[in-house]
Write an enzyme that holds these catalytic residues in place. Structure first.
Site, PDB file in Angstrom:
ATOM      1  N   TYR A 278       0.815  -1.241   0.000  1.00  0.00           N
ATOM      2  CA  TYR A 278       0.000   0.000   0.000  1.00  0.00           C
ATOM      3  C   TYR A 278       0.836   1.273   0.000  1.00  0.00           C
ATOM      4  CZ  TYR A 278      -0.588  -0.336   5.300  1.00  0.00           C
ATOM      5  OH  TYR A 278      -0.458  -0.424   6.643  1.00  0.00           O
ATOM      6  N   GLU A 279       0.201   2.392  -0.301  1.00  0.00           N
ATOM      7  CA  GLU A 279       0.897   3.678  -0.506  1.00  0.00           C
ATOM      8  C   GLU A 279       1.941   3.609  -1.615  1.00  0.00           C
ATOM      9  OE1 GLU A 279       0.107   6.568   0.644  1.00  0.00           O
ATOM     10  OE2 GLU A 279      -1.485   5.708   1.862  1.00  0.00           O
ATOM     11  N   GLY A 280       1.624   2.908  -2.682  1.00  0.00           N
ATOM     12  CA  GLY A 280       2.570   2.772  -3.791  1.00  0.00           C
ATOM     13  C   GLY A 280       3.417   1.531  -3.588  1.00  0.00           C
TER      14      GLY A 280
END
Lengths: 593, 593
Positions: free
Chosen positions: A440-442
Site C-alpha cells: 500500500y501507498e505505492g
C-alpha cells in the site's frame, strides 16, 4: 511482549540524523532535548501499555460489517479515544487548529512505537494526518475551519480514496465523477476500493478525501480533482447533520492487519439523502487533484515505511527473548547444564543479528528522511537541498523498510520453530501484518521506479551524488576513529558505497542514453543496494557517536552489518550492471500469446 | 487455477537427472518412458482437477476438534478416498504389500503436483509413506503383515511422533516412556505435540510411530526406542477391535495448511481401555529408535522440500496469469491501446522470472536428490556413491527449496498488489501455507548444520568435490555448445561454481582446524550458495537438452538465472569467508545477562 526501545530511538534521532545538532542550534522551535525525551518516553509507554496488548484481540476479532456499520474489535474504540486524549494525533498538526507543530522526525519515531504495538492501529491515524496535511495546504479557509480542528484532535478521522477496481497504481483510468451543484459543492458518484478505515465506529464522523473527475475534464491524470466528502454533513454551527450519500458495502478479508477495516465505499448510490450523489467540496484547483493527493502521499509513504521498521523491531524483540528462553541442543561455550538456550547457536545468532541490524538500519534511514522533510519546511534552511533529500530518501524509507519488515518477521517465525507457525505465539501475526506494507501507498516496485527515474535525476544527479559523498564521509570518520570494535567496518562500507556510486552512475547513464528499460530492470536491486549501503553506514555512525555503555553493542551490530549484510551490494551491482539484457529478453517470453 | 506442468516435469526428470539414461539402459525395472509420462499425466490431472479445487475450502474450514474427534473439511474425506483408489498412495510401496515399487524420483514428481494442489493434502500421505518405509525396513514380519498392506493402500494413515514440548530439534530431552507388558507389547505414556494428521476422520485407523524411552534406558538420544501404536487395536483376523489409549486433546491454530490437523496426542491417559497405557509394539531394536525414525525422516525431508517447489510452482503460475491479465500503466513497446498488462513492466518481469527460475532450479535439485535415493537402493549401482549423493543433496532439497517456496509465494503476493493481500485471491494462502515448510522435518537451520558438519566431510570432502566437478562439467558443456541464447551463461555458472568450491574448502578447513563455530556461522549462507549454484547449473542443463520448441524459453530462464540470481554467490562467499568472526562476537551480546 514489545517494549518501546525509547533510548535507542532517541539516540538514533539525535546522532544519526541532524536533529541533535539542529536542537543544539535551537533550530527546532520549542523542541529541546528534554522535551524530545519526555515525549518519546510517553509515546513509548502508550505503545507498550495500551496498544500492544490489544493487537491480538484485533487480529482475532477483525472488523465485521453489518448493514453498512463496521464494528471495531473490543477495546479499540476506547484505545483510540485515549490516544487522542493524550494529544498524540495532534503532534505535527498546525497550531492554528490545535496542533503542536512538532517535527516530523519526532512524529515518525512515535509512530514507529505505536505501529510496533499494532500496525492495524497505526495505519488509521497515518491517513488522518495525511488528510490534515492535504486540507491544510490546499483547501479553502471555509473547509479548514469546519474540518481541521476535529481532524487534528482526532475527534474525526480521515481517509484517502484513490483506488478503483480498474485503477490502482495507475490512476489514469479513474472513473469516479463529481458534478457541480452550483453552490460551490459537488455531487460525487463512484466506487472506491481498499479504503483504509473507510468505515468504523470509533468516531462520529469520517472525512473522506476522494479523487474524481469533473464533467468534461481531460482524460488521464490531468483530469482528476480532489474532493472532501464527509460521512455525515456538518451544520453551520458545527453540529452534525444528515448522513451523506456514502456508505461501506464491503470489508476485505485480508491476510493481516485484521483490525484495520479495508472498505469498499460507494458514493452517490442514493442510499442516503433526498437526491443521489454524495455532497463534497473541492480541495485545491480543478484537475490538480493528484498534486494535492501526492502532498499527503509523500509523508504517508514515510509513515508506511516506518511500519516496516516497527514490525521488524517488535519481531526482533520477540525472537531475541524466545532464543534466550528456549533450550535445545548443546552449544560450544555454553557452560550451563544440559541443553543450551538456542541463542548460543551461531546459526540462530545470524538470524537474530540480521533482524537487529536491518531493523536499526531502516530506522536510521527513515528518521533521516523525516528530518529532511522537517528541514525542507523549516524557515531558515536550504529548501531545495532538503526537498531533494526528502524526495530521494522517501522511496528507500518506504520500500527498503517494508521489505525488511517482511523479511525480519519471517525470520522471527523461523527462530521460533514450530511455535512460530502457531498463531498463539504472535510471531505469525507479525508476518501477516507486515505483508501489506510493501503494497500500500505505492507498491515497492513503484517506489523503485520512482527512485530511479525521478529521484536519481534530481539536480542532474548531483542530489544523489552529494548524498553518497556524505555517506563516504561517515565511512572515513569510522576509519579515522581507529576503534578496534569497528575493525573492518570502514572497508566494508567503502566497498558498499563504491557499489552504490557505480550503480548510480550506471543507471543515470542508462536514462541519459535513452535506455530506460535497462534502468527500470535494475530499479529494485538498486533500491535494495541503496538501502543496505546507507543503512549500514548509519549503523556505523550510531556506533561512532555512542557513549561507553552502548558502544560495544552498537559497534558489534555495525561490524556484523559491514561483514554479513553489505557484501550483498557487490552482487546487486553485478545484477544492475549486467542483468538487464537477459531480464528483458526473458521477459518477452512471459507474455501470453 | 493451477495446471500441472507435466511436460516440464517430465523433461526435468529425464534430462536433468540421470533417470532418462537409466530408463534407456533399462535400469528402472518396469518403468519405461511411456509409463512415466502416463503416470505423470494422470497424477497431474488428479492434482489439477481434484485437489486444487478443494484447497481453499480446506483453508477456510480447517479441522475443528470436538470431543477428541477431528472433522476434516468438506469433500476432503472423499478426495482422500479417490486418491487412494487411484493407487497413488502405493506408488513406491513394497510389492509384497500391494505397492508398485516405482522410483522415488517419480513419486517426488507426483508429490510436487499434489502439493501444488494443496500442501495441507500432500503432507498427510508424506507421513504415511514415511511410516511404511520405517515399518518395512525395521519392523517384525508380524507387524508388517498386520499393518503394511493397509498403510500401502492408504486405507489407514501413518504419523510420526517425535516432538514433545521440551524436546523438538533436540530429542535428547524426550520423556515419553514405554513399559514392557511381558507379552511382547508395551504400554506407552506421554504427550506428543505438533503431530501432523494425528487425528482425522478420513480413515478407520491411524498408525502412530512413537519415540519413547524404555525403563532404565540410557539418557539422551541413545535411550530412545520406536513403537508402533495404532489408534484402534487390530484383532487377529485383521478386523478392528477396541480403541487404544491414545487421543487428540488439541489441534493447533496455525498460520496456514489449515486442512492439515496438527495435533497434541496424549498416550496412556487412561481415557480408553481397562488399564492406562496405549498398547504398542517396538519397531527395530531397543534404544535404536532414532536410527529407524531417521530412515523415514530422510525421505520425508525430500518430500517436504518438494512442498517448497510445489507452492512456488503454483504461486508462479498464478502470478504470471495475473500479470498478463491485469492492466496498469504505460509500458515501452506495448502496442495495445491504453494501459498495458503489467507483465510488460520490467520490474514485474524481474519478479516473475525470479519466481520461475527459482522454482525450476529447486525442482531440478529435488529430483536429483530423489534420483540419487533410487540409485542408492538399486541393485546394480554404486551404493556408497549414490548414498553420499543423496545425503549431500537432501539438506539442499529440503532447505533451499522451502526457503524458495516462502520467497516465491511472497513475491507472488507482491505481483498481485492489493489483490494479493486479500484472501479471496489465493496468493496469500500460498505464503501462509509455504511458511511451515522451512520449519517442519528439521528446521532449515538444522539442515544447514547437517550439510556443513555431516555431509561436507563425507569421504573426506571428496563426495562434495565430485559433485562440484560434475556441475563444472555441465557448465563447460554449456560453453562448448556455443548456443547464442546461452550467451554468458557458462561464465556466470563458472563464477558461481568457483564460489561454491572455495567456500566448500573454507568450511572443510574450518572443521579440520577445530573451528567448528565458524563453520556453523557460515552454514546458512553456504547452503543458499550451494542451492543457487547447483540450481542455476541444472537450469542450463535443462536448456541444453531441450528440443527446438522449448529451447528459447529454457535458455532465457537459464540466462536470467546466471545473470540475475547467481551473482549472489559472490556475496555469500564473502559472508562465509569473512563474516564468521564479527557474527560470533556480536552474538555474545544477544545473550541475556
Amino acid at each position: 511482549m514489545y517494549r518501546a526501545p525509547v533510548s535507542e530511538i532517541a539516540h538514533t534521532l539525535k546522532t544519526v540524523t541532524g536533529l541533535g545538532k539542529a536542537m543544539d542550534a535551537r533550530k527546532t522551535g520549542d523542541l529541546s532535548e528534554d522535551l524530545l525525551d519526555a515525549i518519546l518516553e510517553e509515546a513509548g509507554k502508550f505503545a507498550t501499555d495500551a496498544i500492544a496488548p490489544l493487537s491480538k484481540i484485533g487480529d482475532e476479532q477483525g472488523t465485521p460489517l453489518k448493514d453498512g456499520v463496521v464494528t471495531m474489535p473490543e477495546g479499540w474504540g476506547q484505545l483510540y479515544k485515549d490516544w487522542c486524549e493524550g494529544g498524540w494525533n495532534a503532534l505535527t498538526g498546525p497550531e492554528a487548529y490545535g496542533g503542536q507543530n512538532l517535527p516530523m522526525a519526532l512524529q515518525t519515531a512515535a509512530f514507529e512505537m505505536w505501529n510496533s504495538g499494532s500496525l492495524a492501529f497505526g495505519i488509521g491515524p497515518t491517513l488522518t494526518i495525511g488528510a490534515i496535511e492535504a486540507i491544510n495546504l490546499h483547501a479553502s479557509d471555509a473547509l479548514k475551519s469546519i474540518y481541521l480542528e476535529k481532524l487534528v484532535s482526532g475527534e474525526w478521522t480521515g481517509t484517502m480514496n484513490l483506488t478503483e477496481p480498474q485503477s490502482g497504481s495507475d490512476l489514469n483510468g479513474l472513473k469516479s465523477r463529481a458534478e457541480p451543484v452550483g453552490d460551490g459543492s459537488y455531487r460525487i458518484f463512484g466506487q472506491k476500493i481498499y479504503i483504509t478505515y473507510g468505515e468504523h465506529d470509533m468516531t462520529d464522523n469520517i472525512v473522506h478525501l476522494v479523487l474524481a473527475r469533473l464533467p468534461d475534464a481531460p482524460a488521464g491524470q490531468r483530469g482528476i480533482s480532489l474532493f472532501l466528502v464527509p460521512k455525515v454533513l456538518v451544520n453551520e454551527d458545527g453540529s452534525l447533520g444528515a448522513r451523506n450519500d456514502v456508505f461501506c458495502n464491503g470489508v476485505e478479508h485480508k491476510m493481516g492487519i485484521h483490525a484495520s477495516p479495508t472498505c469498499t465505499m460507494i458514493y452517490g448510490d442514493g442510499k442516503f439523502g433526498d437526491e443521489a450523489g454524495a455532497i463534497g467540496w473541492m480541495v485545491g484547483e480543478e484537475n490538480r487533484g493528484l498534486a494535492c493527493m501526492f502532498t499527503m502521499m509523500n509523508n504517508a509513504r514515510l509513515l508506511v515505511g516506518i511500519q516496516g521498521v516497527a514490525v521488524a523491531e517488535a519481531a526482533t524483540q520477540k525472537a531475541i527473548a524466545y532464543a534466550n528462553d528456549r533450550k535445545q541442543g548443546r552449544a560450544e561455550g555454553y557452560d550451563g547444564e544440559g541443553m543450551a538456550p538456542i541463542v548460543h547457536h551461531p546459526d540462530v545468532q545470524r538470524n537474530l543479528l540480521t533482524m537487529r541490524a536491518l531493523t536499526n538500519a531502516t530506522r536510521a534511514i527513515s528518521y533521516n528522511c523525516a528530518f529532511a522533510i522537517d528541514r525542507q519546511e523549516a524557515p531558515d534552511s536550504d529548501h531545495a537541498f532538503w526537498g531533494n533529500r526528502a524526495a530521494l530518501l522517501t522511496p528507500i524509507a518506504k520500500a527498503f523498510s517494508t521489505d525488511v519488515g517482511v523479511d525480519v518477521a519471517s525470520i522471527g517465525i523461523q527462530v521460533h520453530g514450530g511455535m512460530g507457525y502457531v498463531e498463539e505465539t504472535g510471531a505469525a501475526q507479525y508476518l501477516r501484518d507486515a505483508r501489506i506494507a510493501p503494497i500500500y501507498e505505492g507498491t515497492n516496485g513503484i517506489q523503485a521506479i520512482d527512485l530511479v527515474t525521478r529521484k536519481l535525476p534530481l539536480e542532474g544527479g548531483d542530489a544523489v551524488r552529494g548524498y553518497i559523498a556524505e555517506l563516504k564521509d561517515i565511512a572515513e570518520a569510522v576509519r579515522g576513529s581507529n576503534r578496534p570494535d569497528l575493525d573492518g567496518v570502514a572497508d566494508g562500507l567503502a566497498a558498499a558505497l563504491d557499489d552504490m556510486e557505480a550503480t548510480t552512475e550506471h543507471l543515470l547513464a542508462c536514462l541519459e542514453n535513452g535506455d530506460k528499460a535497462s534502468a527500470l530492470a535494475g530499479a529494485t536491486p538498486y533500491l535494495r543496494l541503496f538501502g543496505l549501503a546507507a543503512g549500514a553506514t548509519y549503523l556505523a555512525a550510531s556506533a561512532l557517536h555512542s557513549g561507553e555503555a552502548e558502544q560495544a553493542d552498537r559497534g558489534a551490530i555495525a561490524r556484523f552489518a559491514a561483514s554479513n549484510l553489505t557484501p550483498e551490494t557487490a552482487s546487486l551491482r553485478r545484477i544492475v550492471e549486467g542483468g538487464a539484457k537477459p531480464l528483458l529478453s526473458a521477459g518477452e517470453l512471459l507474455k501470453s500469446a
